[in-house]
Design a protein around this motif. Structure first.
Motif, PDB file in Angstrom:
ATOM      1  N   TRP A   4      -4.129  86.532  -1.654  1.00  0.00           N
ATOM      2  CA  TRP A   4      -3.683  87.929  -1.531  1.00  0.00           C
ATOM      3  C   TRP A   4      -3.014  88.221  -0.185  1.00  0.00           C
ATOM      4  O   TRP A   4      -2.018  88.915  -0.117  1.00  0.00           O
ATOM      5  CB  TRP A   4      -4.874  88.857  -1.743  1.00  0.00           C
ATOM      6  CG  TRP A   4      -4.451  90.282  -1.957  1.00  0.00           C
ATOM      7  CD1 TRP A   4      -4.557  91.297  -1.068  1.00  0.00           C
ATOM      8  CD2 TRP A   4      -3.836  90.827  -3.116  1.00  0.00           C
ATOM      9  NE1 TRP A   4      -4.048  92.450  -1.604  1.00  0.00           N
ATOM     10  CE2 TRP A   4      -3.599  92.183  -2.871  1.00  0.00           C
ATOM     11  CE3 TRP A   4      -3.455  90.312  -4.346  1.00  0.00           C
ATOM     12  CZ2 TRP A   4      -3.009  93.032  -3.798  1.00  0.00           C
ATOM     13  CZ3 TRP A   4      -2.871  91.155  -5.266  1.00  0.00           C
ATOM     14  CH2 TRP A   4      -2.650  92.494  -4.979  1.00  0.00           C
ATOM     15  N   ASP A   5      -3.547  87.687   0.878  1.00  0.00           N
ATOM     16  CA  ASP A   5      -2.986  87.928   2.208  1.00  0.00           C
ATOM     17  C   ASP A   5      -1.587  87.355   2.363  1.00  0.00           C
ATOM     18  O   ASP A   5      -0.845  87.754   3.265  1.00  0.00           O
ATOM     19  CB  ASP A   5      -3.890  87.350   3.292  1.00  0.00           C
ATOM     20  CG  ASP A   5      -5.183  88.151   3.449  1.00  0.00           C
ATOM     21  OD1 ASP A   5      -5.220  89.307   3.002  1.00  0.00           O
ATOM     22  OD2 ASP A   5      -6.144  87.599   4.015  1.00  0.00           O
ATOM     23  N   ASP A   8       3.587  89.865  -0.026  1.00  0.00           N
ATOM     24  CA  ASP A   8       4.257  90.939   0.705  1.00  0.00           C
ATOM     25  C   ASP A   8       4.122  92.296   0.018  1.00  0.00           C
ATOM     26  O   ASP A   8       4.190  93.330   0.676  1.00  0.00           O
ATOM     27  CB  ASP A   8       5.742  90.627   0.867  1.00  0.00           C
ATOM     28  CG  ASP A   8       5.977  89.398   1.719  1.00  0.00           C
ATOM     29  OD1 ASP A   8       5.235  89.194   2.695  1.00  0.00           O
ATOM     30  OD2 ASP A   8       6.909  88.631   1.400  1.00  0.00           O
ATOM     31  N   TYR A   9       3.979  92.305  -1.304  1.00  0.00           N
ATOM     32  CA  TYR A   9       3.975  93.536  -2.088  1.00  0.00           C
ATOM     33  C   TYR A   9       2.929  93.466  -3.193  1.00  0.00           C
ATOM     34  O   TYR A   9       2.555  92.386  -3.633  1.00  0.00           O
ATOM     35  CB  TYR A   9       5.338  93.765  -2.767  1.00  0.00           C
ATOM     36  CG  TYR A   9       6.484  93.835  -1.823  1.00  0.00           C
ATOM     37  CD1 TYR A   9       6.804  95.025  -1.182  1.00  0.00           C
ATOM     38  CD2 TYR A   9       7.263  92.717  -1.548  1.00  0.00           C
ATOM     39  CE1 TYR A   9       7.870  95.094  -0.299  1.00  0.00           C
ATOM     40  CE2 TYR A   9       8.321  92.778  -0.669  1.00  0.00           C
ATOM     41  CZ  TYR A   9       8.618  93.965  -0.049  1.00  0.00           C
ATOM     42  OH  TYR A   9       9.663  94.030   0.828  1.00  0.00           O
ATOM     43  N   TYR A  35      -2.441 101.049  -3.210  1.00  0.00           N
ATOM     44  CA  TYR A  35      -1.792 100.784  -1.918  1.00  0.00           C
ATOM     45  C   TYR A  35      -2.808 100.828  -0.778  1.00  0.00           C
ATOM     46  O   TYR A  35      -2.860  99.930   0.074  1.00  0.00           O
ATOM     47  CB  TYR A  35      -0.670 101.791  -1.686  1.00  0.00           C
ATOM     48  CG  TYR A  35      -0.231 101.870  -0.251  1.00  0.00           C
ATOM     49  CD1 TYR A  35       0.500 100.829   0.326  1.00  0.00           C
ATOM     50  CD2 TYR A  35      -0.563 102.961   0.537  1.00  0.00           C
ATOM     51  CE1 TYR A  35       0.889 100.884   1.654  1.00  0.00           C
ATOM     52  CE2 TYR A  35      -0.171 103.024   1.862  1.00  0.00           C
ATOM     53  CZ  TYR A  35       0.551 101.986   2.414  1.00  0.00           C
ATOM     54  OH  TYR A  35       0.937 102.039   3.731  1.00  0.00           O
ATOM     55  N   LYS A  40      -0.749  96.945   1.048  1.00  0.00           N
ATOM     56  CA  LYS A  40       0.554  96.318   0.768  1.00  0.00           C
ATOM     57  C   LYS A  40       1.466  97.347   0.109  1.00  0.00           C
ATOM     58  O   LYS A  40       1.037  98.120  -0.744  1.00  0.00           O
ATOM     59  CB  LYS A  40       0.392  95.142  -0.206  1.00  0.00           C
ATOM     60  CG  LYS A  40      -0.610  94.092   0.204  1.00  0.00           C
ATOM     61  CD  LYS A  40       0.034  93.067   1.056  1.00  0.00           C
ATOM     62  CE  LYS A  40      -0.972  91.946   1.369  1.00  0.00           C
ATOM     63  NZ  LYS A  40      -0.450  91.037   2.327  1.00  0.00           N
ATOM     64  N   TRP A  89       5.045 104.318   0.520  1.00  0.00           N
ATOM     65  CA  TRP A  89       4.466 103.048   0.084  1.00  0.00           C
ATOM     66  C   TRP A  89       5.262 102.386  -1.034  1.00  0.00           C
ATOM     67  O   TRP A  89       5.025 101.232  -1.362  1.00  0.00           O
ATOM     68  CB  TRP A  89       3.011 103.217  -0.332  1.00  0.00           C
ATOM     69  CG  TRP A  89       2.705 104.448  -1.131  1.00  0.00           C
ATOM     70  CD1 TRP A  89       2.163 105.610  -0.651  1.00  0.00           C
ATOM     71  CD2 TRP A  89       2.906 104.642  -2.531  1.00  0.00           C
ATOM     72  NE1 TRP A  89       2.020 106.517  -1.679  1.00  0.00           N
ATOM     73  CE2 TRP A  89       2.465 105.946  -2.851  1.00  0.00           C
ATOM     74  CE3 TRP A  89       3.402 103.852  -3.565  1.00  0.00           C
ATOM     75  CZ2 TRP A  89       2.511 106.471  -4.131  1.00  0.00           C
ATOM     76  CZ3 TRP A  89       3.460 104.366  -4.850  1.00  0.00           C
ATOM     77  CH2 TRP A  89       3.010 105.662  -5.122  1.00  0.00           C
TER      78      TRP A  89
END
Length: 130
Positions: A4-5, A8-9, A35, A40, A89
């Motif tokens: 997950w880290d 980017d989105y 969000y 992200k 976001w």
């Protein structure tokens, strides 16, 4: 999700049902919660409406059961832009069934494709002013 880290989105399909007044407030609140949870920015990997009456109630359906209505499709497009264009976001939208040749499913039919329908004018008008 272990990676997950590295992302980017957050990609979401935006086929959330809308009430008859076409308010996006409830879906925007749900998406903003995602969000905030993950930190992200969001991209709508799919968003769209068919060209039938009542398409806002089941935007994922190709044939939700109403009569043909290119206006209902355009109203759905307009609602999405009005409801989400100013959300910090949201980083972008991919509209479902917008083919690259402009001819795919063009004209009077109930398909999600906006070519040759008022929904394409909504897209054009919003993207020209953004």
């Amino acid at each position: 999700v272990g990676f997950w880290d590295e992302l980017d989105y957050v990609g979401l399909d935006n086929y959330y049902p809308l009430p008859d007044d076409l308010s996006t407030a409830a879906s925007a609140q749900r998406i903003e919660t995602v969000y905030r949870r993950f930190g992200k920015p969001v991209i709508f990997t799919e968003v769209g409406f068919s060209s039938y009456e009542g398409t806002h109630r089941q935007p994922w359906e190709d044939e939700p059961g109403g009569a043909y209505s290119a206006e209902a499709q355009a109203e759905g497009y307009e609602a999405i832009f009005r409801g989400f264009h100013d959300k910090p976001w949201l980083q972008g939208m991919f509209w479902w069934k917008v083919g690259t040749n402009g001819m795919s499913q063009q004209g009077r039919n109930g398909a999600h494709a906006p070519w040759g329908k008022p929904a394409m004018d909504v897209l054009k008008n919003w993207y020209l002013k953004l």
